[in-house]
Write a protein that holds these residues in place. Sequence first.
Motif, PDB file in Angstrom:
ATOM      1  N   ASP A 125     -35.413  10.792  33.219  1.00  0.00           N
ATOM      2  CA  ASP A 125     -34.729  10.849  31.931  1.00  0.00           C
ATOM      3  C   ASP A 125     -35.262   9.803  30.962  1.00  0.00           C
ATOM      4  O   ASP A 125     -35.384  10.067  29.762  1.00  0.00           O
ATOM      5  N   LEU A 126     -35.548   8.611  31.480  1.00  0.00           N
ATOM      6  CA  LEU A 126     -35.981   7.497  30.633  1.00  0.00           C
ATOM      7  C   LEU A 126     -37.083   6.716  31.332  1.00  0.00           C
ATOM      8  O   LEU A 126     -36.890   6.252  32.464  1.00  0.00           O
ATOM      9  N   LEU A 127     -38.224   6.605  30.695  1.00  0.00           N
ATOM     10  CA  LEU A 127     -39.330   5.773  31.171  1.00  0.00           C
ATOM     11  C   LEU A 127     -39.388   4.531  30.305  1.00  0.00           C
ATOM     12  O   LEU A 127     -39.557   4.624  29.089  1.00  0.00           O
ATOM     13  N   ILE A 128     -39.237   3.357  30.939  1.00  0.00           N
ATOM     14  CA  ILE A 128     -39.341   2.089  30.214  1.00  0.00           C
ATOM     15  C   ILE A 128     -40.648   1.415  30.608  1.00  0.00           C
ATOM     16  O   ILE A 128     -40.772   0.851  31.699  1.00  0.00           O
ATOM     17  N   SER A 140     -41.400  19.828  29.515  1.00  0.00           N
ATOM     18  CA  SER A 140     -41.028  21.074  30.191  1.00  0.00           C
ATOM     19  C   SER A 140     -39.514  21.231  30.284  1.00  0.00           C
ATOM     20  O   SER A 140     -39.002  22.355  30.313  1.00  0.00           O
ATOM     21  N   ARG A 141     -38.773  20.105  30.306  1.00  0.00           N
ATOM     22  CA  ARG A 141     -37.306  20.140  30.347  1.00  0.00           C
ATOM     23  C   ARG A 141     -36.698  20.158  28.946  1.00  0.00           C
ATOM     24  O   ARG A 141     -35.506  20.414  28.790  1.00  0.00           O
ATOM     25  N   GLY A 142     -37.522  19.826  27.951  1.00  0.00           N
ATOM     26  CA  GLY A 142     -37.008  19.779  26.586  1.00  0.00           C
ATOM     27  C   GLY A 142     -36.157  18.570  26.296  1.00  0.00           C
ATOM     28  O   GLY A 142     -35.417  18.545  25.304  1.00  0.00           O
ATOM     29  N   SER A 143     -36.283  17.530  27.131  1.00  0.00           N
ATOM     30  CA  SER A 143     -35.518  16.313  26.881  1.00  0.00           C
ATOM     31  C   SER A 143     -36.171  15.148  27.608  1.00  0.00           C
ATOM     32  O   SER A 143     -36.891  15.332  28.596  1.00  0.00           O
ATOM     33  N   ALA A 172     -40.872  14.232  18.485  1.00  0.00           N
ATOM     34  CA  ALA A 172     -39.526  14.490  17.959  1.00  0.00           C
ATOM     35  C   ALA A 172     -39.145  15.970  18.039  1.00  0.00           C
ATOM     36  O   ALA A 172     -38.044  16.319  18.482  1.00  0.00           O
ATOM     37  N   HIS A 173     -40.051  16.862  17.628  1.00  0.00           N
ATOM     38  CA  HIS A 173     -39.706  18.284  17.607  1.00  0.00           C
ATOM     39  C   HIS A 173     -39.658  18.888  19.006  1.00  0.00           C
ATOM     40  O   HIS A 173     -39.194  20.021  19.178  1.00  0.00           O
ATOM     41  N   LEU A 174     -40.099  18.124  20.013  1.00  0.00           N
ATOM     42  CA  LEU A 174     -40.060  18.591  21.397  1.00  0.00           C
ATOM     43  C   LEU A 174     -38.845  18.060  22.154  1.00  0.00           C
ATOM     44  O   LEU A 174     -38.692  18.308  23.344  1.00  0.00           O
ATOM     45  N   GLY A 175     -37.999  17.319  21.450  1.00  0.00           N
ATOM     46  CA  GLY A 175     -36.785  16.816  22.080  1.00  0.00           C
ATOM     47  C   GLY A 175     -36.952  15.528  22.847  1.00  0.00           C
ATOM     48  O   GLY A 175     -36.069  15.140  23.620  1.00  0.00           O
ATOM     49  N   ILE A 176     -38.075  14.824  22.625  1.00  0.00           N
ATOM     50  CA  ILE A 176     -38.347  13.573  23.341  1.00  0.00           C
ATOM     51  C   ILE A 176     -38.166  12.404  22.377  1.00  0.00           C
ATOM     52  O   ILE A 176     -38.803  12.359  21.318  1.00  0.00           O
ATOM     53  N   ALA A 177     -37.333  11.437  22.752  1.00  0.00           N
ATOM     54  CA  ALA A 177     -37.132  10.238  21.946  1.00  0.00           C
ATOM     55  C   ALA A 177     -38.137   9.167  22.341  1.00  0.00           C
ATOM     56  O   ALA A 177     -38.534   9.073  23.504  1.00  0.00           O
TER      57      ALA A 177
END
Length: 284
Positions: A96-99, A142-145, A185-190
């Motif tokens: 979910d989150l890569l730091i 691939s997950r859209g988030s 951004a348009h792929l749902g990734i912050a």
Amino acid sequence: MDDTGKVQDNGLQGQVVWITGASGGIGAALARQLAARGARLVLSARRADVLEAVKADCVSAGLAPDAVLVLPLDVIAVDSMPAAVAAVLARFGHVDLLINNAGISQRSSCLETELDVYRRLFEVDVIGQIALTKQVLPHMVSRGSGHVAVTASVAGKVGVPLRTGYCAAKHAVMGFFDALRTEMAHLGIAVTTIVPGFIRTDIARNALTGTGAPTGVADEDIDGGMDVDDCAAAILEGFASGTEEIAVGKGAEMDLLALKRNDPTGTFRLLEAMAADVVARRPS
């Protein structure tokens, strides 16, 4: 905390968070606080024994042992990253989150710094972050988030003495991840950039001299900086609020961010004076 004394998860409960540079400093502090919020963790750095100690802290904070994966990783070893990502996906199924928090600093003038030291700073602080991000991003897409963060620095915004290589690397990190944000951004990734000032860690003692050896010497600015746990809490608050560039610190160094924007020439003169003072105080 809520009124029961329990740490609020801020949406992190059950999230899979992969932290590089997790063996100490900001990375370890983030791991402990994420554990208290119920996140599932992947802890990466070079030393497995130190990572195990951080894992023990996370378990003490309330995580089940199988919710923490210790995954030794040297970010210079780019060829090992596909297997590392496969191991994370085999355990947790996704990230979910890569730091991207691995990094190393420098304390030497340009004239005394060997070219190999500059190469190492870029390999660790820039190429390693890009390489792991590129391995993880396709799975997020691939997950859209998903959410990718990187620990940059105030030195990624201004040029300061005895850190030509470190400043160059952190400026590059800021540029890459700012550009990546526009693409994702348009792929749902912050994408979040973290901009710490002086934080009380061992970064100065581990910083490279001009020959590439660690300094082994404390830095009074670092030792007088923000507590690392307060830094981690501020970062997590920034994640929760959706802040895309998280500036974190408590000292006068944080004023340089606004000064550089508003008065570049004044910033140059101020830092030139700082450099002269630093050189005058260095042992001959």
